[in-house]
Every structure is written in C-alpha cells, then in structure tokens.
Design a protein around this motif. Structure first.
Motif, PDB file in Angstrom:
ATOM      1  N   ARG A 482      73.838  59.171  35.780  1.00 32.22           N
ATOM      2  CA  ARG A 482      74.316  59.654  37.138  1.00 32.22           C
ATOM      3  C   ARG A 482      73.202  60.647  37.658  1.00 32.22           C
ATOM      4  O   ARG A 482      72.703  60.526  38.832  1.00 32.22           O
ATOM      5  CB  ARG A 482      75.540  60.820  37.007  1.00 32.22           C
ATOM      6  CG  ARG A 482      76.765  59.920  36.647  1.00 32.22           C
ATOM      7  CD  ARG A 482      77.959  60.964  36.243  1.00 32.22           C
ATOM      8  NE  ARG A 482      78.201  61.897  37.148  1.00 32.22           N
ATOM      9  CZ  ARG A 482      79.002  63.102  36.778  1.00 32.22           C
ATOM     10  NH1 ARG A 482      79.468  63.354  35.777  1.00 32.22           N
ATOM     11  NH2 ARG A 482      79.274  63.996  37.910  1.00 32.22           N
ATOM     12  N   LEU A 483      72.486  61.409  36.550  1.00 28.62           N
ATOM     13  CA  LEU A 483      71.312  62.151  37.264  1.00 28.62           C
ATOM     14  C   LEU A 483      70.138  61.197  37.596  1.00 28.62           C
ATOM     15  O   LEU A 483      69.261  61.469  38.727  1.00 28.62           O
ATOM     16  CB  LEU A 483      70.890  63.125  36.299  1.00 28.62           C
ATOM     17  CG  LEU A 483      69.909  64.248  36.863  1.00 28.62           C
ATOM     18  CD1 LEU A 483      70.364  65.179  37.771  1.00 28.62           C
ATOM     19  CD2 LEU A 483      69.762  65.257  35.418  1.00 28.62           C
ATOM     20  N   ALA A 484      69.678  60.082  36.854  1.00 31.41           N
ATOM     21  CA  ALA A 484      68.907  59.292  36.812  1.00 31.41           C
ATOM     22  C   ALA A 484      69.070  58.763  38.661  1.00 31.41           C
ATOM     23  O   ALA A 484      68.117  58.298  39.238  1.00 31.41           O
ATOM     24  CB  ALA A 484      68.739  58.115  36.118  1.00 31.41           C
ATOM     25  N   ARG A 485      70.050  58.310  38.943  1.00 33.32           N
ATOM     26  CA  ARG A 485      70.339  57.857  40.211  1.00 33.32           C
ATOM     27  C   ARG A 485      70.225  58.696  41.433  1.00 33.32           C
ATOM     28  O   ARG A 485      69.649  58.244  42.313  1.00 33.32           O
ATOM     29  CB  ARG A 485      71.871  57.310  40.179  1.00 33.32           C
ATOM     30  CG  ARG A 485      72.436  56.038  39.532  1.00 33.32           C
ATOM     31  CD  ARG A 485      73.526  55.371  39.887  1.00 33.32           C
ATOM     32  NE  ARG A 485      74.869  56.469  39.790  1.00 33.32           N
ATOM     33  CZ  ARG A 485      75.625  56.324  38.680  1.00 33.32           C
ATOM     34  NH1 ARG A 485      75.241  55.692  37.612  1.00 33.32           N
ATOM     35  NH2 ARG A 485      76.438  57.023  38.497  1.00 33.32           N
ATOM     36  N   LEU A 486      70.562  59.922  40.946  1.00 28.24           N
ATOM     37  CA  LEU A 486      70.060  61.150  42.246  1.00 28.24           C
ATOM     38  C   LEU A 486      68.720  61.217  42.264  1.00 28.24           C
ATOM     39  O   LEU A 486      68.063  61.303  43.434  1.00 28.24           O
ATOM     40  CB  LEU A 486      70.662  62.138  41.587  1.00 28.24           C
ATOM     41  CG  LEU A 486      70.790  63.587  42.741  1.00 28.24           C
ATOM     42  CD1 LEU A 486      71.823  64.472  42.129  1.00 28.24           C
ATOM     43  CD2 LEU A 486      69.571  64.289  42.612  1.00 28.24           C
ATOM     44  N   TRP A 487      68.054  61.220  41.204  1.00 25.28           N
ATOM     45  CA  TRP A 487      66.333  61.538  41.187  1.00 25.28           C
ATOM     46  C   TRP A 487      65.832  60.025  41.826  1.00 25.28           C
ATOM     47  O   TRP A 487      64.946  60.198  42.672  1.00 25.28           O
ATOM     48  CB  TRP A 487      65.840  61.426  39.720  1.00 25.28           C
ATOM     49  CG  TRP A 487      66.069  62.650  39.205  1.00 25.28           C
ATOM     50  CD1 TRP A 487      67.220  63.852  39.311  1.00 25.28           C
ATOM     51  CD2 TRP A 487      65.238  63.643  38.282  1.00 25.28           C
ATOM     52  NE1 TRP A 487      66.959  64.847  38.624  1.00 25.28           N
ATOM     53  CE2 TRP A 487      65.753  64.862  37.966  1.00 25.28           C
ATOM     54  CE3 TRP A 487      64.029  62.957  37.677  1.00 25.28           C
ATOM     55  CZ2 TRP A 487      65.085  65.743  37.194  1.00 25.28           C
ATOM     56  CZ3 TRP A 487      63.438  63.786  36.902  1.00 25.28           C
ATOM     57  CH2 TRP A 487      63.799  65.280  36.502  1.00 25.28           C
ATOM     58  N   ALA A 488      66.331  59.056  41.620  1.00 28.12           N
ATOM     59  CA  ALA A 488      65.791  57.700  42.193  1.00 28.12           C
ATOM     60  C   ALA A 488      65.990  57.812  43.535  1.00 28.12           C
ATOM     61  O   ALA A 488      65.119  57.352  44.376  1.00 28.12           O
ATOM     62  CB  ALA A 488      66.471  56.434  41.584  1.00 28.12           C
ATOM     63  N   ASP A 489      67.167  58.146  44.225  1.00 27.84           N
ATOM     64  CA  ASP A 489      67.240  58.367  45.569  1.00 27.84           C
ATOM     65  C   ASP A 489      66.326  59.427  46.135  1.00 27.84           C
ATOM     66  O   ASP A 489      65.734  59.071  47.294  1.00 27.84           O
ATOM     67  CB  ASP A 489      68.762  58.673  45.785  1.00 27.84           C
ATOM     68  CG  ASP A 489      69.119  58.885  47.519  1.00 27.84           C
ATOM     69  OD1 ASP A 489      68.727  57.838  48.192  1.00 27.84           O
ATOM     70  OD2 ASP A 489      69.541  59.738  47.707  1.00 27.84           O
ATOM     71  N   LEU A 490      66.350  60.490  45.787  1.00 26.95           N
ATOM     72  CA  LEU A 490      65.390  61.630  46.155  1.00 26.95           C
ATOM     73  C   LEU A 490      63.733  61.140  46.153  1.00 26.95           C
ATOM     74  O   LEU A 490      63.113  61.527  47.062  1.00 26.95           O
ATOM     75  CB  LEU A 490      65.795  62.672  45.462  1.00 26.95           C
ATOM     76  CG  LEU A 490      66.851  63.764  45.773  1.00 26.95           C
ATOM     77  CD1 LEU A 490      67.037  64.814  44.968  1.00 26.95           C
ATOM     78  CD2 LEU A 490      66.639  64.026  47.222  1.00 26.95           C
ATOM     79  N   LEU A 491      63.411  60.556  45.070  1.00 25.94           N
ATOM     80  CA  LEU A 491      61.953  60.525  44.860  1.00 25.94           C
ATOM     81  C   LEU A 491      61.496  59.021  45.317  1.00 25.94           C
ATOM     82  O   LEU A 491      60.452  58.601  45.248  1.00 25.94           O
ATOM     83  CB  LEU A 491      61.866  60.592  43.430  1.00 25.94           C
ATOM     84  CG  LEU A 491      61.783  61.853  42.564  1.00 25.94           C
ATOM     85  CD1 LEU A 491      61.977  61.787  41.143  1.00 25.94           C
ATOM     86  CD2 LEU A 491      60.899  62.873  43.144  1.00 25.94           C
ATOM     87  N   LEU A 511      62.176  69.040  47.629  1.00 29.13           N
ATOM     88  CA  LEU A 511      62.870  68.257  46.818  1.00 29.13           C
ATOM     89  C   LEU A 511      63.711  68.689  45.684  1.00 29.13           C
ATOM     90  O   LEU A 511      64.586  68.206  45.324  1.00 29.13           O
ATOM     91  CB  LEU A 511      62.271  66.873  46.683  1.00 29.13           C
ATOM     92  CG  LEU A 511      61.805  65.855  47.296  1.00 29.13           C
ATOM     93  CD1 LEU A 511      61.004  64.647  46.809  1.00 29.13           C
ATOM     94  CD2 LEU A 511      63.276  65.244  48.004  1.00 29.13           C
ATOM     95  N   ALA A 512      62.773  69.672  44.839  1.00 33.21           N
ATOM     96  CA  ALA A 512      63.586  70.306  43.675  1.00 33.21           C
ATOM     97  C   ALA A 512      64.732  71.114  44.348  1.00 33.21           C
ATOM     98  O   ALA A 512      66.035  71.030  43.496  1.00 33.21           O
ATOM     99  CB  ALA A 512      62.764  71.061  43.005  1.00 33.21           C
ATOM    100  N   LEU A 513      64.734  71.712  45.265  1.00 38.08           N
ATOM    101  CA  LEU A 513      65.692  72.648  45.534  1.00 38.08           C
ATOM    102  C   LEU A 513      66.970  71.652  46.168  1.00 38.08           C
ATOM    103  O   LEU A 513      68.250  71.973  45.818  1.00 38.08           O
ATOM    104  CB  LEU A 513      65.369  73.327  46.941  1.00 38.08           C
ATOM    105  CG  LEU A 513      64.482  74.677  46.620  1.00 38.08           C
ATOM    106  CD1 LEU A 513      64.173  75.329  47.782  1.00 38.08           C
ATOM    107  CD2 LEU A 513      65.212  75.712  45.521  1.00 38.08           C
TER     108      LEU A 513
END
Length: 836
Positions: A482-491, A511-513
């Motif tokens: 789940r976290l990887a999907r979130l990171w992929a979207d943001l990054l 982006l970190a915040l």
C-alpha cells in the motif's frame, strides 16, 4: 619568504577556470598542503645563493602568472597582474648537522613550507628555500600555489632557474624562448571559448559519457572520529622492478598504447577487483597546453578529466587495455572543457560517504609524470629533480606513475584517516603486478580473483548516519504494498522502483510532508518526522505504520521540539538547524563523522499559537532553554536559512546568555530587517520583485533545460502555474503541516522585524544563493554593526532553498567543519563566543 612592499598593478583580467577552481578550494580549506605543489631539486657544484635568488627574480619578472594575485570585484573573481613583486630566497644551512639527520631536516623544512598558507591577494604565490648540505652540495625546495602553478610549470621552472643562474655565473646568455603570450591572454581565450560551438560539442560528449555513473571510491578501512579529506596525508613510493620498468615503453608501443594507458588499465583492473564495482572512474590531470604557444608558459593550465573504465570481468589484459585506450583517446579529444562546465552539464552523483563529496565523480585519481625528475647540467653546477616526500593530493587516493631516468615508481598519496598504510601498500603491489602482466603476458588476465574474504577484511562500512541504515526487520508485505503505491503516485516512479531512500528517489521536504499526511490518513497512524528521518525507506516507514511499530518523537520543551538528524560524539558540538526539518535533512549526512546534528522546530499548531503570544526575545530564550536542557554542557552551532537565520542569531544570543558556548553561527540568504535598501519605495519595490521573479523563472527554466527538473517539478516551483494546477485539481492542496510551516515562517519574519539585534561577539558565516542581489556580499546582508566586518559571504549554487536541496549543504558542512577544526574540533572542549 619575501617581505612585501607596495606593488603597482598593470591590469585586471578574468580569472581562468583553473584559477577559480583552486581559489575556491583555498577559500573552503585554507592553508592545506594540497592547495599547493612542492618541488625538490638536488644541486651539486658551484651555485651561490645570490645567483639563485637573481634567477628566481628573473623568472618571476618573465612570467606574469608569478606576478599575479586574485581579487574579487563585485562578486567577480579577477586576476590582477603586478608590475613587479618582491622576492627573497630563503637560506638554511644544515652543514653542521650529522649527515644521517639531513633528510629528516629537509623533509621538515619542505613540510613547513607546504603548510604555510598563501595570501592569494599578495604575489608571488611561490616561495623557495636554498638548503646547504655540504661543500658543493645543496637542496632547493620550492612551494607554489596551484592558482599560479601546475605540474608542467615545475619542469619549466627547473630549466629556467638553471639557465638564468648559469647566466649570472658565466655571463653566457640564457637560451630561453621568447614568450609570445602571457597567462592573461590564455584566460581571455578561455572566456571566449565558453560560448563556442566546439565547447558545446565537448559538453555534449561529457554529458553522454558520464550519464548514469555512480560516484567511485575505495571504501575506508580505518575507523576514525574525523574523516575529512586530507586530514592525515600519507605518501608511499613503490619502485617498479627494473626489468618491467625498462620494458614498459617498448611494450606500450607494441600494444599500440602509451605508458599512461598501461598504468590506467592496471589501476582500474585492481580497483574493480578490490571494490567489486562494475566500472571504475578515475580523475586524471591533463596539462591544458594544447597550443604550442602555451608550452613555455608558467601558470595553472591543468584541467581534470574523468575516465570511465569498465571492469575487466575476466577479459585479458590486452582486451582491457584496448578498452582503456579507447576511453583515454576519447577523453583527451575533449579535454579542453573545464571540469566546472562538465559538472554543470552533468551534475556529479552524490557519494555514499558524504566525506567523499569534495571530489566530483570519483575519489581516486591516476596520473603519470616525468618532468620533475630530469637532470640538468649547467656547467658550473648540476640540478637533478628529486621526489618530494611531502604528500597532499587533492583526492583521497592518488596513484601516480613517476619516471626517473630509466626507472618508474608508483607514488601513492592517500588519506591516512581513511586508508591504512598496509592496505595501500597491498593495493600498490597489486597495481605493479598488473603492470608487469601487461608488459610480459598481455593475453592473461590482469588480476587474480581477490583473496578469500579480502574485501570483507579490508573494507569497513561507512560511518552510520541517521537515516542511512534500515530500521529493523522487513515490513509486512501488505502495508509495504500500500505504501509503495502511495510513493509511486507522489514520486512519479514505477512502483517497483520505490524501494530506496525517499530523498534519493527524488523526494523533497514538501513531498515528504504530503506523503506522511496521506500515510496517516490511509493507515490511521501518525509517524513523527523524527521517526521517518531515522529510516526514510519504504521498509522503514511501513514498519512504523504497522500496529506494533514504535513512534520516535522529538524532545518537547516549551514551544519548540528537537528532531535528531544524526548522533555524534558525546561532549562534542551540537549543530542545531532551525525549522524546515526536511530542508536540513541532507546536511546531517554531509558533516564529518562525530558531529551531532539536530533540528529545532515548532512541532504543532498548539505550540505555534503559544508562540504568537510571545515577543522575539521570549521565543529565542525558549529555543535556547530547549537546547540547553537537551544537551547540557555542550557547545552549539546555530544554522538557519532566510528568516530562520534570524531565529538562529537570536537563539545564539540567548544561549550565550545562559552559559553554553556558541563558537559559530551560520545563516543563508538572511537579511537584517534593518537594512533600508531591502525596503525600497513601493514602485521600486514592485520592479525589484518583478525582476527577482523573472530571474527565478529563468533559473528554473535553465534547470529544466539541463535535465535537472522534470515538467511537474518545474511547474511546482513557478507560483502562478502551481496555483492554476491546484485550482484545477492537478496538484493537491497544501497539507496542514505545509500550512503550519508557512505560517511559522511568516510569523517569525514579523517577530524579527520588531527585534533589536545586539552585536554578535562570536564568529559567523553568511552564505548567499543565486537568488540574492550582487550587493549582498558587499553589504554583509545588512548586518554591519551586528556581525564583524570580516565575516565571510560565501556563494552557493542554486536558487534560495533549492541551493541547499541541490547540494549546497555539502559546501556549508565542509566550511562549518573547517571552522570547528580551527577551534580545536570542540570534542568536549570549550570555545567562548568571542574567540575568533
């Protein structure tokens, strides 16, 4: 040393790229031996000191580079040629000492000469000492700063000194070539070349050649508290066996190569085997004298090129040599492009060990030289080059093949704070063995498989930094997915590419915040900033978000909290950055091992609301109390950017009043609120704001054109476009953490506008990014009367906070480290604010 008298300037010219490079190194690391070059000659026969001094004076008069100093004018570095300069040859007589003590005494004199800092504003940037050792015997020692002198210049100086001294003694005219050009002519030519089509072709070549390269380094095998480059210079000389040395030139010709190519092939093969790296990057100096008219000139023409060589991977010596030959020939065909322009076009990768950051692309250099050791017979006397025992290479590891007559010696300069002498000796023997194999049996591999466990035995892990080590067992796969999907979207990355450090993957503070806010909403669990920074990886954060994950919060006191960025030596200085935690995350990795780095921040809206009822003095005292309670008895360095720089200054005053030592204060882009020129009339102020905005747009579009910013990152940096993206839903609205950071910043600006800053009695550093007007340096950012008149203003490449995110923090960390070293390192020691 000469006694200086008033000197008349002829003219000012632009500084050459090489002069600017070494001027910068002198500013960052003043007085270091590797900022200069040391030469040594043995003199036999009848050569009086007076004749030798007259010869030096003639050479200085003949070469404008030796009558040149470097000056700054409105932020521009210039070389200023003097009509005449004073020179006095040093004289030391050691004839009364036992002969067995001569070598140690000469080496001591040479080390003292190399360690005596040059004033780059006072030519000549050269000193010499005549050491008398016996009847008809002497040693001549010369130290010259790299801003005026390079390796090729050493051979020229030896020949011209001999010829001109012989002219004094015999009356026979010295047969020296006429100089059709002088060094300033070369600098002007370099300036013109910067915009030529040929330079554009060279830049394109280097951008392609270095694309995707990782920083190459030989990992350290010595555990020390201080690992700043050059902290413990060592030199090792290993002669090649006589038979191999005698056949080296012939073997090179037979293989269609050169002795340099054979040495580079051997060194790269050994380094690849030692490190297990798929390729090796070697920095190598080139003379820069690619025009005949430049060959007789003394000066700094040297440029550095980077050789990117694949590991042999079982290939024969001949095959690896052919690959090396192709890489060397291609690099030499594009050697005229200054290293600084290459770095702008192809930004160097960040090294794994921040201590290696000072040398771009690689921490290993390889070179070949012969000119220093030539023998010159001048009739009444003879001058013979000798190998100096004074180390001080610019790179942590420098391998140099030195020719002396018919023989060759592998000279290795290395940093003893990183590499043991035993390991370097073993490395050198492997390189010599590889050279012998190329000379004798080129069809065989250059290196054997590494001895069992050799890498594990030799290589220690780089010093642990906060956020660089995983934080426990692997995270549960469902949470990680789940976290990887979130990171992929943001990054903006494929999900499979999100396994590394968030910041190394392109993440930044905003982006970190945003990511932490979204993670809290999705997982129903808040992870404090400090906990995330302790391990900013996918596994680390997923573990924190799991039901049994442990939070790590900051230490709260009053309206401030402390976020640890890196642990350090007990009793040593605490480097306290102010606010904008993610902005300062990278600087923690750039400081020397042993430094404690923290961030002082307003933790939440409740604390911020309490601060709104305080005046500036109370806010600063609350910050000082927080730090003093968390680190009792420790000295502090305060660091802040823009308005937070003013918070750092006010907190430094409050800390000093409470008793702790504050030896240093550092501020970037931080103007005094009392500087009237920053508050122009409304119309002029609008014009300036528009002008600054256009400069910012031009800067960011330039970054995008060079591939440093993607389209979305470019849009985020341009206010009107960012607002449009948010209005249309293409960009999310700011999070609560983002809004809080902006409100705190705006409130602190108002606080300090009404605050009366007292004079600061300690040392301070000011840093200026490219966003600042040219008057920032001359105006001391408006702090005259508060900071000392000699407070340095040091440039950082990049625009405002992006200068720090883009690597400016590495320069800041180096300079702060250097200043702390001047205070004795402050490891458990004390230093009052007034000590300068």
């Amino acid at each position: 040393m000469s006694r200086q008298s008033p000197q008349t300037s002829i003219e000012r010219f632009p500084a050459s790229p090489a002069q600017a490079r070494f001027w910068f190194l002198e500013r960052v690391r003043p007085g270091r031996p590797d900022n200069a070059i040391t030469l040594r000659w043995r003199v036999t026969g009848d050569l009086h000191t007076d004749a030798l001094e007259a010869a030096f004076r003639s050479v200085i008069h003949r070469h404008e580079a030796l009558r040149t100093c470097l000056v700054e004018d409105d932020g521009t570095l210039l070389q200023e040629v003097r009509e005449a300069v004073d020179f006095k040859l040093g004289l030391v007589d050691i004839r009364a000492l036992p002969i067995d003590d001569h070598e140690a005494r000469i080496a001591g004199i040479a080390a003292d000469m190399a360690g005596d800092p040059f004033d780059l504003a006072r030519p000549p940037l050269l000193r010499a000492t005549h050491v008398r050792t016996g009847p008809g015997r002497a040693t001549l020692l010369v130290t010259a700063h790299h801003c005026a002198f390079d390796g090729w210049s050493g051979g020229l100086l030896g020949r011209e000194i001999g010829a001109l001294a012989a002219e004094v003694l015999t009356g026979r005219p010295a047969d020296l070539p006429e100089l059709s050009l002088h060094y300033p002519d070369y600098a002007l030519w370099q300036e013109a070349c910067a915009t030529s089509p040929a330079r554009a072709d060279e830049i394109a070549f280097w951008s392609t050649t270095l694309a995707g390269a990782a920083h190459f380094a030989l990992p350290p095998d010595v555990a020390v508290a201080r690992a700043e480059l050059g902290a413990a210079p060592r030199r090792l000389a290993l002669p090649l066996p006589a038979e191999a040395a005698a056949r080296l030139a012939g073997a090179a010709a037979r293989l269609g190569a050169s002795p340099f190519m054979i040495g580079a092939a051997a060194a790269s093969a050994v380094l690849a085997a030692e490190t297990g790296a798929p390729e090796v990057l070697l920095a190598t100096p080139v003379s820069g004298r690619d025009e005949v008219d430049l060959e007789p000139l003394i000066g700094v023409f040297v440029n550095t090129i980077v050789l990117r060589l694949p590991a042999p991977e079982g290939a024969s010596g001949a095959v690896h040599l052919e690959r090396t030959r192709a890489a060397v020939e291609a690099a030499l065909a594009h050697q005229s492009c200054p290293l600084e322009e290459v770095m702008r076009a192809a930004p160097p990768p960040r090294p794994l060990d921040p201590g290696e950051a000072r040398t771009p692309y690689t921490s290993v250099a390889f070179g070949l030289s012969r000119g220093f050791l030539e023998v010159m017979d001048h009739g009444p006397f003879r001058i013979e080059g000798e190998m100096t025992q004074t180390p001080g290479a610019l790179y942590p590891l420098n391998l140099n093949l030195v020719g002396d007559g018919d023989g060759w010696t592998l000279v290795i300069d290395h940093d003893g704070a990183r590499h043991s002498e035993e390991r370097i000796a073993a490395l050198g023997r492997r390189v010599i063995d590889a050279v012998e194999r190329l000379v004798d049996t080129p069809s065989a591999p250059l290196v054997d498989a590494p001895p069992s466990g050799s890498s594990a035995q030799h290589v220690m892990d780089a010093p642990a930094l906060a956020g660089s080590e995983p934080g426990g067992p692997a995270a549960p796969s469902e949470a990680r997915e789940r976290l990887a999907r979130l990171w992929a979207d943001l990054l903006g990355l494929p999900q499979d590419d999100c396994a590394g450090d968030f910041f190394a993957l392109g993440g930044h503070s905003i982006l970190a915040l945003r990511m932490l806010a979204r993670a809290e909403a999705e997982f129903g669990r808040k992870v404090e900033v400090a906990a995330f920074l302790a391990d900013p990886t996918l596994d680390g954060l997923a573990a924190r978000l799991s039901p049994d994950g442990a939070d790590v919060g900051g230490e709260a006191a009053g309206t401030w909290s402390i976020v640890p960025l890196r642990g350090g030596d007990a009793g040593g200085p605490v480097i306290a950055t102010v606010n904008q935690t993610f902005l300062w995350h990278g600087i923690a990795r750039a400081f020397a091992p042993g430094r404690t780095v923290v961030n002082l921040t307003v933790p939440d809206r409740a604390a911020y609301m309490r601060q709104r009822g305080m005046d500036g003095a109370t806010v600063a005292d609350d910050a000082a109390a927080t730090l003093a309670a968390a680190f009792p008895g420790r000295p502090f360095v305060l660091v802040g950017h823009c308005a937070d720089g003013l918070t750092a200054l006010a907190t430094a005053h409050a800390l000093a009043a409470r008793g702790p030592d504050v030896p240093l204060l550092a501020m970037t882009d931080a103007w005094s609120p009392e500087d009237t020129e920053t508050l122009p009339p409304r119309g002029l102020g609008l014009a300036r704001r528009v002008g600054a905005g256009l400069m910012r747009w031009a800067h960011y579009f330039g970054q995008a054109a060079r591939g440093r910013l993607g389209p979305r990152d470019l849009a985020r940096r341009l206010g009107p476009i960012l607002r449009l993206m948010r209005a249309t839903g293409l960009e999310p609205q700011p999070t609560e953490a983002e809004r809080l950071a902006w409100e705190v910043n705006a409130h602190h600006q108002q606080l300090w506008a009404a605050h009366d800053f007292a004079p600061w009695p300690g040392e301070a550093l000011l840093f200026a990014t490219e966003s600042q007007p040219s008057r920032a340096a001359s105006a001391l950012f408006g702090w005259r009367g508060v900071l000392a008149e000699d407070t340095p203003v040091l440039p950082l490449e990049g625009w405002h906070e992006d200068a720090l995110l883009g690597g400016g923090f590495e320069r800041m960390a180096r300079v702060i480290d250097l200043r702390l070293d001047r205070h004795g390192g402050l490891r458990g020691g004390t230093g009052r604010p007034g000590a300068r």
